[in-house]
Design a protein around this motif. Structure first.
Motif, PDB file in Angstrom:
ATOM      1  N   GLY A 233       0.812  -1.225   0.000  1.00  0.00           N
ATOM      2  CA  GLY A 233       0.000   0.000   0.000  1.00  0.00           C
ATOM      3  C   GLY A 233       0.843   1.271   0.000  1.00  0.00           C
ATOM      4  N   LEU A 234       0.156   2.382   0.210  1.00  0.00           N
ATOM      5  CA  LEU A 234       0.808   3.695   0.176  1.00  0.00           C
ATOM      6  C   LEU A 234       1.352   4.069   1.546  1.00  0.00           C
ATOM      7  N   TYR A 235       2.311   4.992   1.545  1.00  0.00           N
ATOM      8  CA  TYR A 235       2.755   5.578   2.814  1.00  0.00           C
ATOM      9  C   TYR A 235       1.751   6.630   3.262  1.00  0.00           C
ATOM     10  N   SER A 236       1.618   6.773   4.569  1.00  0.00           N
ATOM     11  CA  SER A 236       0.840   7.880   5.121  1.00  0.00           C
ATOM     12  C   SER A 236       1.575   9.183   4.783  1.00  0.00           C
ATOM     13  N   PRO A 237       0.819  10.272   4.501  1.00  0.00           N
ATOM     14  CA  PRO A 237       1.496  11.551   4.268  1.00  0.00           C
ATOM     15  C   PRO A 237       2.321  11.985   5.492  1.00  0.00           C
ATOM     16  N   GLY A 238       1.901  11.526   6.684  1.00  0.00           N
ATOM     17  CA  GLY A 238       2.720  11.774   7.877  1.00  0.00           C
ATOM     18  C   GLY A 238       2.823  13.227   8.299  1.00  0.00           C
ATOM     19  N   ALA A 239       1.691  13.948   8.251  1.00  0.00           N
ATOM     20  CA  ALA A 239       1.727  15.342   8.706  1.00  0.00           C
ATOM     21  C   ALA A 239       1.820  15.400  10.235  1.00  0.00           C
ATOM     22  N   ASN A 240       0.940  14.662  10.908  1.00  0.00           N
ATOM     23  CA  ASN A 240       0.991  14.652  12.379  1.00  0.00           C
ATOM     24  C   ASN A 240       2.058  13.680  12.886  1.00  0.00           C
ATOM     25  N   ASP A 241       2.263  12.595  12.141  1.00  0.00           N
ATOM     26  CA  ASP A 241       3.304  11.614  12.479  1.00  0.00           C
ATOM     27  C   ASP A 241       4.299  11.557  11.323  1.00  0.00           C
ATOM     28  N   ASN A 242       5.304  12.444  11.212  1.00  0.00           N
ATOM     29  CA  ASN A 242       5.725  13.219  12.348  1.00  0.00           C
ATOM     30  C   ASN A 242       6.259  14.570  11.896  1.00  0.00           C
ATOM     31  N   ALA A 243       5.717  15.061  10.734  1.00  0.00           N
ATOM     32  CA  ALA A 243       6.180  16.356  10.231  1.00  0.00           C
ATOM     33  C   ALA A 243       5.880  17.476  11.226  1.00  0.00           C
ATOM     34  N   ALA A 244       4.768  17.351  11.971  1.00  0.00           N
ATOM     35  CA  ALA A 244       4.435  18.362  12.979  1.00  0.00           C
ATOM     36  C   ALA A 244       5.553  18.475  14.013  1.00  0.00           C
ATOM     37  N   ALA A 245       6.111  17.319  14.392  1.00  0.00           N
ATOM     38  CA  ALA A 245       7.204  17.307  15.367  1.00  0.00           C
ATOM     39  C   ALA A 245       8.476  17.893  14.760  1.00  0.00           C
ATOM     40  N   VAL A 246       8.747  17.518  13.517  1.00  0.00           N
ATOM     41  CA  VAL A 246       9.943  18.053  12.851  1.00  0.00           C
ATOM     42  C   VAL A 246       9.824  19.576  12.763  1.00  0.00           C
ATOM     43  N   GLY A 247       8.627  20.066  12.369  1.00  0.00           N
ATOM     44  CA  GLY A 247       8.393  21.505  12.287  1.00  0.00           C
ATOM     45  C   GLY A 247       8.544  22.178  13.639  1.00  0.00           C
ATOM     46  N   THR A 248       8.053  21.510  14.691  1.00  0.00           N
ATOM     47  CA  THR A 248       8.156  22.060  16.047  1.00  0.00           C
ATOM     48  C   THR A 248       9.618  22.195  16.476  1.00  0.00           C
ATOM     49  N   VAL A 249      10.401  21.157  16.215  1.00  0.00           N
ATOM     50  CA  VAL A 249      11.826  21.220  16.603  1.00  0.00           C
ATOM     51  C   VAL A 249      12.552  22.273  15.753  1.00  0.00           C
ATOM     52  N   LEU A 383      -3.968   7.538   5.761  1.00  0.00           N
ATOM     53  CA  LEU A 383      -3.861   8.334   4.527  1.00  0.00           C
ATOM     54  C   LEU A 383      -4.409   9.733   4.736  1.00  0.00           C
ATOM     55  N   THR A 384      -5.256   9.876   5.779  1.00  0.00           N
ATOM     56  CA  THR A 384      -5.847  11.188   6.067  1.00  0.00           C
ATOM     57  C   THR A 384      -4.942  12.061   6.936  1.00  0.00           C
ATOM     58  N   ASP A 385      -3.723  11.605   7.199  1.00  0.00           N
ATOM     59  CA  ASP A 385      -2.805  12.396   8.039  1.00  0.00           C
ATOM     60  C   ASP A 385      -2.160  13.506   7.190  1.00  0.00           C
ATOM     61  N   THR A 386      -2.984  14.494   6.857  1.00  0.00           N
ATOM     62  CA  THR A 386      -2.566  15.558   5.945  1.00  0.00           C
ATOM     63  C   THR A 386      -2.391  16.887   6.691  1.00  0.00           C
ATOM     64  N   PRO A 387      -1.600  17.805   6.137  1.00  0.00           N
ATOM     65  CA  PRO A 387      -1.263  19.041   6.856  1.00  0.00           C
ATOM     66  C   PRO A 387      -2.466  19.926   7.183  1.00  0.00           C
ATOM     67  N   ASP A 388      -3.529  19.857   6.375  1.00  0.00           N
ATOM     68  CA  ASP A 388      -4.686  20.715   6.654  1.00  0.00           C
ATOM     69  C   ASP A 388      -5.353  20.358   7.982  1.00  0.00           C
ATOM     70  N   ARG A 389      -5.056  19.179   8.521  1.00  0.00           N
ATOM     71  CA  ARG A 389      -5.652  18.786   9.815  1.00  0.00           C
ATOM     72  C   ARG A 389      -4.832  19.253  11.018  1.00  0.00           C
ATOM     73  N   LEU A 390      -3.632  19.741  10.779  1.00  0.00           N
ATOM     74  CA  LEU A 390      -2.804  20.182  11.905  1.00  0.00           C
ATOM     75  C   LEU A 390      -3.409  21.446  12.519  1.00  0.00           C
ATOM     76  N   GLU A 391      -3.236  21.566  13.845  1.00  0.00           N
ATOM     77  CA  GLU A 391      -3.853  22.679  14.568  1.00  0.00           C
ATOM     78  C   GLU A 391      -2.773  23.568  15.162  1.00  0.00           C
ATOM     79  N   SER A 392      -2.855  24.839  14.824  1.00  0.00           N
ATOM     80  CA  SER A 392      -1.781  25.727  15.278  1.00  0.00           C
ATOM     81  C   SER A 392      -1.793  25.871  16.801  1.00  0.00           C
TER      82      SER A 392
END
Ligand SMILES: [Zn+2]
Length: 414
Positions: A233-249, A383-392
């Protein structure tokens, strides 16, 4: 217009908002620029390149890429270990007729022993048998060191992983995740339980117990089958797991760069291959655990969605490790105004890079954000782990809490 009073940290919105927005825009760019950041893939390397470039543009000088060979899929490993377990079941059931009970039992026990030993070594983040038979690829960590202005009295390591996981069907909704968690316990402990059941049957002839073996065998077959098919299958876009963390650091690094700490040297480790068993973190600690033996490690996982900031009190797939009392005290003090809560564990069959830190006797904590009233990790491996769901607001909370913690630590290091 709503004029309800805000409490605690939320009053400082104008202070944290720019940094939350930085984290959000970094996370969004990482997710969009490198779709399918699977462990040891070109997408992961692209994400590492993005982080490296962005950090060098904000003037961080002590910055480098640490290359290593990492496992490309945890599911290969699981297919191999649970395949061995199936061999163990099959030997007991099928070999008895041609060879008799004792040889069948010995072959069965050997297969379970190898499977169990591999699981134990892998999930205590150590080298394991047959590792070289599994597909590995080029991976990398990005390591940045932010110097202290004066004499260094302490070090803090901020950790976030670059890679994303396959969107395997078991993660697709909360019901499936619940079943997955239950089956994961049964599958892992079944490798240690099944041989005991078969020994019991061999010694006592208590045939009813064989049903336990059958049930475990079915679970092991499901685990093996998932392992064999997961990577189709496909990879998760990984916005919350774990680009949000990378962005935070990254945002924390940027802030430290502009408002340096006095006596605290901060390391940022953006790691590869977390999802396949933390090869990046293992590589990082192999190289630096001497100089970081007294450091405080802070790992960020799924930090970008939800209202509830938590730290993991314990974790461990095959052996539980706990946060140290001292670190827990520091966290609870710095986290009081953020209503920081402990989370007993992250769930069966789940690990974070804090597991590697704790297994090596080092000190640290893993921070996660959850939705109010839900025990599930938001958008985990979906698959729904997309950046538009991240909360500032979630990013702002994590940023401010850790920023305050760094300030407190720095003051006490004078
Ligand atoms: Zn993660």
């Amino acid at each position: 217009m709503q004029t309800g009073a805000k409490n605690g940290w939320e009053n400082s919105e104008s202070l944290y908002q720019p940094w939350a927005n930085r984290a959000l825009s970094y996370a969004t760019e990482i997710t969009n620029a490198s779709p399918g950041r699977g462990s040891a893939t070109a997408g992961e390397t692209q994400a590492a390149g993005y982080v490296h470039k962005a950090l060098s543009q904000i003037g961080i000088e002590n910055l480098r890429i640490q290359e290593f060979r990492g496992l490309r899929s945890i599911w290969f490993f699981l297919a191999l270990t649970f395949g061995l377990a199936i061999l163990g079941h099959a030997a007991f059931w099928l070999l008895r007729f041609p060879t008799g009970m004792i040889p069948a039992l010995l072959v069965s026990l050997a297969a379970f022993a190898l499977s169990g030993f591999m699981l134990f070594r892998k999930f205590t983040f150590r080298d394991y048998p047959l590792r070289d038979t599994l597909p590995h690829g080029s991976s990398q960590n990005v390591v940045a060191v932010l110097p202290a202005q004066k004499e260094v009295n302490q070090r803090v390591v901020l950790i976030s992983h670059l890679d994303s996981h396959r969107a395997v069907i078991w993660y697709a909704n909360d019901w499936l995740v619940s079943i997955y968690r239950f089956l994961a316990i049964l599958a892992i402990y079944g490798v240690f339980l099944a041989p005991l059941v078969y020994i019991l049957v061999a010694i006592t002839g208590f045939v009813a117990a064989t049903w336990i073996g059958v049930i475990i065998a079915i679970v092991h077959f499901s685990a093996w089958f998932t392992g064999m098919t997961a990577d189709l299958g496909l990879y998760s876009p990984g916005a919350n797991d774990n680009a949000a963390a990378v962005g935070t650091v990254m945002a924390l690094a940027e802030r430290i760069q502009s408002e340096p700490l006095q006596h605290t040297e901060v390391w940022c480790a953006f790691t590869g291959c977390e999802e396949t068993g933390c090869d990046g973190m293992i590589t990082f600690l192999d190289a630096h655990s001497q100089e970081l033996s007294k450091a405080l490690f802070i790992d960020f996982e799924l930090i970008g969605i939800g209202e509830r900031l938590v730290y993991l009190r314990s974790e461990g797939v095959v052996r539980k490790k706990r946060i140290s009392a001292e670190v827990e005290k520091q966290l609870l003090e710095a986290g009081a105004e953020f209503n920081l809560q402990p989370l007993e564990g992250i769930g069966a069959g789940v690990f974070t890079e804090m597991g590697v830190v704790w297994e090596r006797g080092l000190q640290g904590a893993c921070l996660v954000t959850l939705r109010e009233g839900s025990p599930f990790l938001p958008e985990w491996h979906r698959l729904t782990d997309t950046p538009d769901r991240l909360e500032s607001e979630a990013l702002g909370r994590a940023h401010t809490m850790v920023w305050n913690l760094l300030q407190k630590l720095d003051e006490s290091a004078h």
